[in-house]
Design an enzyme around this catalytic site. Sequence first.
Site, short mmCIF file in Angstrom:
data_model
loop_
_atom_site.label_atom_id
_atom_site.label_comp_id
_atom_site.label_asym_id
_atom_site.label_seq_id
_atom_site.Cartn_x
_atom_site.Cartn_y
_atom_site.Cartn_z
CE LYS A 200 -4.17 34.79 -33.60
NZ LYS A 200 -5.16 34.77 -32.55
CB SER A 271 -10.92 29.37 -31.28
OG SER A 271 -9.62 29.50 -30.76
O1 KPL Z 1 -7.37 34.11 -30.85
C1 KPL Z 1 -8.23 34.01 -30.00
C2 KPL Z 1 -9.02 32.74 -30.00
O2 KPL Z 1 -10.10 32.69 -29.44
O3 KPL Z 1 -8.52 31.78 -30.61
C3 KPL Z 1 -8.40 35.09 -28.96
C4 KPL Z 1 -7.40 36.19 -29.20
C5 KPL Z 1 -8.18 34.51 -27.59
C6 KPL Z 1 -9.74 35.75 -29.05
O4 KPL Z 1 -10.80 34.98 -28.61
#
Ligand code: KPL
Length: 321
Positions: A200, A271
């Site tokens: 991730k 985000s």
């Molecule tokens: O985790 C995410 C985020 O926006 O923080 C993703 C996987 C990029 C999805 O928008």
Amino acid sequence: MLKATLQPALASPLYILGAGAIGSLWATYGYQAGANIRLVLRNQVTANNYHQHGGTHLISAGQTLISLLAADCPQSVTAPIHKLLITTKTQHTLSALNAIKQHIDEHAILLLLQNGLGIAEQIQREFPHANVLQGSTTEGCYRQSDFEYVHAGHGHTFIGASANSDKHEQAARAQLAESLSFPPLKVDICDNIDAVLWRKLAVNCVVNPLTAIHRCRNGELLTRPEILAQMHEIIDEILRVSAALGRSHWLDDLHEHVANVATTTAANRSSMLQDISAGRDTEIDAINGYLCKLADQHNIKVPLNKQLLAEIKRLSSAGQV
Ligand code: KPL
């Protein structure tokens, strides 16, 4: 350090620290399921605003679910906290926890559900007897306005403990996962949460800063050749750091995986893009910053990740003046 078993903490009320998008998802569906949940909000002003607003509003499948949970601020928490779901931004986690430190039972379950890495170790040092667990979720939720969120896409959540923790706790962890599976949320335990979180982190190192810098939605990254070329170079740097750490096997097909995430979340504003657009600080230190620190420790050059780190910090401080 010997920790108490997870079992006694499992039956106690669930406290949620941070009423952002992810915290509000668990708060809403938990409330709707009749679970015993309390929110811990930043301060009295936020708690008053929360009550004035009539609680959490979550738009889910075309319906607005309104949930007025019991909401404390650090000064009004009275009962000991045995089970805490931490959904604050990484950079605010330690200060938020320290504000309620005297109420956190020393053997509490502290479950982190947030982007980025490096905080769990710091929490374990601050709370040496606590059961620190980590999670990763693919639930899609975004903020519409204060206390108003949209559950945009269903996902799956995995929780687990770092590799060196006690395997005998597996059954209790499964019980914890079940107790957090408020429909439609699905939580399962994972044997190797470190691998899930590393994968991730790799995705976030690429998608989050690039979308914030180019002010685009996730899917747009794949449609612009100059950005695509940059993505591949950033991924190659991540793969070199992973190889030095003996983690290459956690990142099979990383180029394809990042492209898949950008495709399945094509309409999302990441985000970090949301934070930069709103003039808020970002999680860059726990994402590319964390990767760059590890790269330095292993003498690996990661110029593109360093460039992204510097550019996001510049954008973030420009937005906050
Ligand atoms: O985790 C995410 C985020 O926006 O923080 C993703 C996987 C990029 C999805 O928008």
